[in-house]
Design a protein around this motif. Structure first.
Motif, short mmCIF file in Angstrom:
data_model
loop_
_atom_site.label_atom_id
_atom_site.label_comp_id
_atom_site.label_asym_id
_atom_site.label_seq_id
_atom_site.Cartn_x
_atom_site.Cartn_y
_atom_site.Cartn_z
N SER A 56 -2.78 -10.19 6.65
CA SER A 56 -3.50 -9.21 6.78
C SER A 56 -2.86 -7.74 6.47
O SER A 56 -1.69 -7.56 6.93
N VAL A 57 -3.52 -6.93 5.83
CA VAL A 57 -2.90 -5.37 5.49
C VAL A 57 -3.99 -4.42 5.72
O VAL A 57 -5.32 -4.73 5.32
N VAL A 58 -3.74 -3.55 6.76
CA VAL A 58 -4.64 -2.50 6.80
C VAL A 58 -4.04 -1.24 6.44
O VAL A 58 -2.99 -0.91 6.94
N ARG A 59 -4.52 -0.61 5.43
CA ARG A 59 -4.07 0.83 4.86
C ARG A 59 -4.88 1.77 5.43
O ARG A 59 -5.90 1.93 5.72
N LEU A 60 -3.72 2.57 5.93
CA LEU A 60 -4.35 3.91 7.06
C LEU A 60 -4.54 5.09 6.20
O LEU A 60 -5.27 5.51 6.44
N ALA A 61 -3.70 5.08 5.05
CA ALA A 61 -3.78 6.54 4.34
C ALA A 61 -3.11 5.99 3.13
O ALA A 61 -1.77 5.18 2.84
N SER A 62 -3.15 6.83 2.00
CA SER A 62 -2.54 6.89 0.88
C SER A 62 -2.58 8.09 -0.02
O SER A 62 -3.59 8.98 0.22
N GLY A 63 -1.81 8.42 -0.86
CA GLY A 63 -1.67 9.86 -1.43
C GLY A 63 -0.50 10.11 -2.32
O GLY A 63 0.19 8.86 -2.89
N ARG A 64 -0.36 11.56 -2.60
CA ARG A 64 0.49 11.71 -3.74
C ARG A 64 1.21 12.92 -3.36
O ARG A 64 0.48 13.88 -3.17
N ALA A 65 2.56 12.96 -3.37
CA ALA A 65 3.23 14.38 -3.18
C ALA A 65 3.58 14.85 -4.51
O ALA A 65 4.31 13.94 -5.31
N GLN A 66 3.41 16.00 -4.98
CA GLN A 66 3.97 16.56 -6.29
C GLN A 66 4.33 17.90 -5.81
O GLN A 66 3.76 18.81 -5.04
N GLY A 67 5.63 18.18 -6.52
CA GLY A 67 5.96 19.63 -6.21
C GLY A 67 6.74 19.88 -5.06
O GLY A 67 7.24 18.75 -4.41
N GLU A 68 7.10 21.01 -4.43
CA GLU A 68 7.93 21.23 -3.48
C GLU A 68 7.05 21.19 -1.90
O GLU A 68 7.73 21.08 -0.94
N SER A 69 5.67 21.21 -2.13
CA SER A 69 5.07 21.24 -0.84
C SER A 69 5.09 19.76 -0.03
O SER A 69 5.15 18.55 -0.66
N GLU A 70 5.18 19.78 1.37
CA GLU A 70 5.27 18.66 2.23
C GLU A 70 3.82 18.23 2.56
O GLU A 70 3.19 19.09 2.58
N VAL A 71 3.61 16.92 2.42
CA VAL A 71 2.34 16.42 2.64
C VAL A 71 2.48 15.90 4.00
O VAL A 71 3.09 14.90 4.37
#
Length: 87
Positions: A56-71
């Motif tokens: 079983s896999v439960v994805r809590l979140a996903s995204g992308r980090a680009q540039g110098e900003s912290e996500v």
């Protein structure tokens, strides 16, 4: 790097997986931050947070980090884990 940090630098065609294997049964809070550390490279960072238990896999979140900003990732409060679960 900030204290309590992890740095990875895969090739653009490779993945890196960071994981925590739960030694306990209980409820945890999960929070993190993702930052692209080599902005001159230009390919960014794709990330995901999952809880895996057996098949079983439960994805809590996903995204992308680009540039110098912290996500900011999370916090995800009240996540139930069992011994052997992988986050």
């Amino acid at each position: 790097m900030k204290p309590r940090s992890v740095a990875v630098h895969p090739a653009p065609t490779r993945r890196v997986i960071l994981a925590w294997k739960s030694p306990i049964a209980g409820t945890v809070s999960i929070a993190a931050a993702v930052q692209h550390a080599h902005v001159a490279c230009g390919n960014g960072v794709s990330w995901g947070v999952e809880v895996r238990r057996g098949g079983s896999v439960v994805r809590l979140a996903s995204g992308r980090a680009q540039g110098e900003s912290e996500v900011a990732v999370g916090p995800f409060d009240g996540v139930v884990v069992h011994p052997g679960d992988v986050v």
